[in-house]
Design an enzyme around this catalytic site. Structure first.
Site, mmCIF file in Angstrom:
data_model
loop_
_atom_site.group_PDB
_atom_site.id
_atom_site.type_symbol
_atom_site.label_atom_id
_atom_site.label_comp_id
_atom_site.label_asym_id
_atom_site.label_seq_id
_atom_site.Cartn_x
_atom_site.Cartn_y
_atom_site.Cartn_z
ATOM 1 C CB CYS A 37 -2.954 -3.203 12.520
ATOM 2 S SG CYS A 37 -3.623 -2.055 13.087
ATOM 3 C CG HIS A 89 -0.452 -10.445 12.606
ATOM 4 N ND1 HIS A 89 -0.484 -9.811 11.204
ATOM 5 C CD2 HIS A 89 -1.820 -9.907 13.982
ATOM 6 C CE1 HIS A 89 -2.199 -9.387 11.277
ATOM 7 N NE2 HIS A 89 -1.977 -9.175 12.920
ATOM 8 C CG HIS A 142 -5.823 -12.332 15.010
ATOM 9 N ND1 HIS A 142 -6.937 -12.599 14.100
ATOM 10 C CD2 HIS A 142 -5.219 -11.163 15.009
ATOM 11 C CE1 HIS A 142 -6.222 -11.533 13.033
ATOM 12 N NE2 HIS A 142 -5.540 -10.728 13.840
ATOM 13 C CG ASN A 150 -3.857 -11.616 9.902
ATOM 14 O OD1 ASN A 150 -3.575 -11.513 9.028
ATOM 15 N ND2 ASN A 150 -4.323 -12.039 10.935
ATOM 16 N NE ARG A 163 -9.999 -7.136 9.917
ATOM 17 C CZ ARG A 163 -9.237 -7.297 11.074
ATOM 18 N NH1 ARG A 163 -8.235 -6.202 11.057
ATOM 19 N NH2 ARG A 163 -8.772 -8.073 11.807
ATOM 20 C CG ASP A 164 -5.666 -8.874 10.011
ATOM 21 O OD1 ASP A 164 -5.074 -7.796 10.079
ATOM 22 O OD2 ASP A 164 -5.911 -9.361 11.206
HETATM 23 P P1 HMG Z 1 -12.013 9.275 15.122
HETATM 24 O O1 HMG Z 1 -12.267 10.024 14.452
HETATM 25 O O2 HMG Z 1 -12.034 8.655 16.653
HETATM 26 O O3 HMG Z 1 -14.028 9.664 14.975
HETATM 27 O O4 HMG Z 1 -12.309 7.548 14.874
HETATM 28 P P2 HMG Z 1 -15.161 10.524 15.556
HETATM 29 O O5 HMG Z 1 -15.997 9.743 16.010
HETATM 30 O O6 HMG Z 1 -14.423 11.854 16.221
HETATM 31 O O7 HMG Z 1 -15.615 11.073 13.658
HETATM 32 C C1 HMG Z 1 -14.717 11.629 13.067
HETATM 33 C C2 HMG Z 1 -14.625 11.611 11.883
HETATM 34 O O8 HMG Z 1 -15.069 10.127 11.101
HETATM 35 C C3 HMG Z 1 -16.445 12.026 11.836
HETATM 36 O O9 HMG Z 1 -16.313 13.102 10.488
HETATM 37 C C4 HMG Z 1 -17.249 10.842 11.301
HETATM 38 O O10 HMG Z 1 -18.453 10.398 10.539
HETATM 39 C C5 HMG Z 1 -16.074 9.561 10.833
HETATM 40 P P3 HMG Z 1 -17.058 14.007 10.025
HETATM 41 O O11 HMG Z 1 -17.810 14.375 10.841
HETATM 42 O O12 HMG Z 1 -15.317 14.674 10.345
HETATM 43 O O13 HMG Z 1 -16.383 14.433 8.274
HETATM 44 N N1 HMG Z 1 -16.464 8.268 11.241
HETATM 45 C C6 HMG Z 1 -16.677 6.914 10.654
HETATM 46 N N2 HMG Z 1 -16.659 7.375 8.958
HETATM 47 C C7 HMG Z 1 -17.062 5.920 9.125
HETATM 48 N N3 HMG Z 1 -16.930 5.034 9.680
HETATM 49 C C8 HMG Z 1 -16.787 4.504 10.727
HETATM 50 C C9 HMG Z 1 -17.098 6.157 11.506
HETATM 51 N N4 HMG Z 1 -16.716 6.786 13.111
HETATM 52 C C10 HMG Z 1 -16.428 7.947 12.621
HETATM 53 N N5 HMG Z 1 -17.014 4.007 11.452
HETATM 54 C C11 HMG Z 1 -12.225 5.394 14.775
HETATM 55 C C12 HMG Z 1 -12.186 6.614 15.813
HETATM 56 C C13 HMG Z 1 -12.177 3.791 15.401
HETATM 57 C C14 HMG Z 1 -13.242 4.892 13.870
HETATM 58 C C15 HMG Z 1 -11.176 5.662 13.330
HETATM 59 O O14 HMG Z 1 -9.980 6.087 14.307
HETATM 60 C C16 HMG Z 1 -10.846 4.568 12.948
HETATM 61 O O15 HMG Z 1 -11.974 4.327 11.793
HETATM 62 N N6 HMG Z 1 -9.538 3.950 12.647
HETATM 63 C C17 HMG Z 1 -9.225 2.379 11.815
HETATM 64 C C18 HMG Z 1 -9.211 1.554 12.718
HETATM 65 C C19 HMG Z 1 -8.769 0.683 12.134
HETATM 66 O O16 HMG Z 1 -9.791 -0.232 11.767
HETATM 67 N N7 HMG Z 1 -7.905 -0.594 12.217
HETATM 68 C C20 HMG Z 1 -7.345 -1.417 11.577
HETATM 69 C C21 HMG Z 1 -8.738 -2.513 12.131
HETATM 70 S S1 HMG Z 1 -7.980 -3.720 13.752
HETATM 71 C C22 HMG Z 1 -6.652 -4.513 13.317
HETATM 72 O O17 HMG Z 1 -6.384 -4.928 12.694
HETATM 73 C C23 HMG Z 1 -5.531 -5.252 15.000
HETATM 74 C C24 HMG Z 1 -6.585 -7.003 15.051
HETATM 75 O O18 HMG Z 1 -6.419 -8.038 13.407
HETATM 76 C C25 HMG Z 1 -6.348 -7.991 16.004
HETATM 77 C C26 HMG Z 1 -4.833 -7.677 15.966
HETATM 78 O O19 HMG Z 1 -4.086 -8.074 14.679
HETATM 79 O O20 HMG Z 1 -4.300 -7.121 17.598
HETATM 80 C C27 HMG Z 1 -8.396 -6.843 14.810
HETATM 81 MG MG MG Z 2 -5.006 -8.384 13.428
#
Ligand code: HMG
Ligand code: MG
Length: 302
Positions: free
Chosen positions: A241, A210, A208, A250, A13-14
């Site tokens: 990210c 990086h 966690h 990471n 994933r990450d």
């Molecule tokens: P949004 O735009 O606010 O969502 O996204 P919405 O509810 O307004 O919906 C807009 C559109 O997105 C709609 O589609 C929804 O159906 C669709 P439309 O009707 O316009 O065709 N939608 C989705 N589709 C698939 N799966 C879903 C989903 N939700 C809405 N779950 C959201 C908000 C959070 C979903 C968006 O901003 C997003 O997906 N962001 C990506 C976040 C991400 O994956 N970031 C990386 C991971 S975090 C990380 O790496 C940190 C970590 O490792 C820890 C660290 O290192 O600190 C964990």
């Molecule tokens: Mg991370």
């Protein structure tokens, strides 16, 4: 203190989410299989997020099904990242047994990452956790930007403690504290852990890191000395990210396993098999690894 740590492998994933070339689902599956063969028993498989935001994860459902159909899950936990109710719906359709919810300590990063302030994210996440608990899903919690935010700088300890508390109140069994941009140092880590110990049960915390500034192993050692026993890492040190500009991967699973084995701490991981898993994914990505240990082993082969 016991002499064992648990590693949460976040490579699929990450590790992969920031890779611009899309990796075939079959390759991701084989990577997961090799990681499990190496003794990693908690592997974050994928995320159910917007495919236009994180294109690498658009095969999430297919990959999860492939894992369930082909790997014995009796000794493997397979958490998947879920940002909202839509993601939870997907997880429930697939019968995922464990989800990971995520937020950050800082508004600017959160808005860029998940289109919500910290407060708004908790409104969303409480709907997710209510439903998830109703259907008995295990919930892990991630807190990003714990040691610094790429947009807002240093984060106050009080803010971190307050946000950990909110996550625990949602019913997460563990909070993974993210150094999202890899800026922490061991003294900062110790000082935060001391504060955490005053407020919470330390066995509910994971780290966690990086490795952007090369400090991850020092931070892990400091965390271990302070009593942390769960660490997230990514095979070959892949990762990052897309919403944390300049942040690298990471900490490499290869390096963290080497550290712990050298100081006599059990990880349950077979280093030869882990090397095979890391080599496999690096070959497919046509990349070199930032892992010192991985490269040292390669050098010894030459
Ligand atoms: P949004 O735009 O606010 O969502 O996204 P919405 O509810 O307004 O919906 C807009 C559109 O997105 C709609 O589609 C929804 O159906 C669709 P439309 O009707 O316009 O065709 N939608 C989705 N589709 C698939 N799966 C879903 C989903 N939700 C809405 N779950 C959201 C908000 C959070 C979903 C968006 O901003 C997003 O997906 N962001 C990506 C976040 C991400 O994956 N970031 C990386 C991971 S975090 C990380 O790496 C940190 C970590 O490792 C820890 C660290 O290192 O600190 C964990
Ligand atoms: Mg991370």
């Amino acid at each position: 203190m016991d002499n064992k740590v648990t590693l949460v492998e976040v490579g699929p994933r990450d590790g992969l989410q920031n890779e611009s070339s899309i990796v075939d689902t079959d390759v991701k599956f084989e990577f997961i299989k090799l990681l499990h063969d190496a003794g990693l028993n908690v592997i974050e498989i994928t995320s159910f997020v917007r495919p236009d935001k994180i294109p690498q994860m658009k095969d999430a459902s297919d990959l999860y099904n492939m894992v369930v159909d082909n790997i014995d899950l009796s000794n493997l936990r397979t958490p998947c990242l879920v940002p909202n109710l839509k993601g939870l719906e997907t997880a429930m359709k697939l019968n995922v047994s464990e989800i990971a919810i995520f937020t950050a300590t800082s508004n600017t990063f959160n808005i860029k990452n998940i289109n919500a302030t910290v407060d708004e994210s908790f409104q969303r996440l409480s709907l997710v956790s209510d439903k998830a608990r109703e259907v008995s899903l295990d919930i892990r919690g991630y807190l990003s930007t714990v040691f610094g935010c790429p947009y807002e700088g240093i984060v106050k300890k009080e803010q971190v403690i307050k946000t950990i508390d909110k996550l625990l109140k949602l019913g997460v069994y563990e909070v993974s504290l993210g150094d999202t941009i890899g800026v922490a140092n061991p003294e900062q880590v110790r000082s935060l852990i001391l504060e955490i110990k005053k407020n919470f049960d330390l066995s509910k915390m994971a780290m966690h890191f990086h490795d952007t500034e090369g400090m991850a192993l020092a931070n892990i050692y400091a965390s271990y000395e302070e009593g942390i026993r769960v660490f997230d890492s990514s095979a070959a040190g892949l990762g990052g990210c897309p919403y944390a500009k300049g942040a690298t991967g990471n900490v490499a699973t290869d390096d963290i396993v080497n550290l712990f084995h050298k100081i006599g701490v059990n990880t349950g991981v077979d280093q030869d098999k882990l090397h095979k898993a890391s080599s496999y994914i690096l070959n497919h990505l046509k990349k070199n690894s930032p892992s010192k240990y991985f490269n040292a082993r390669e050098g010894r082969k030459a």
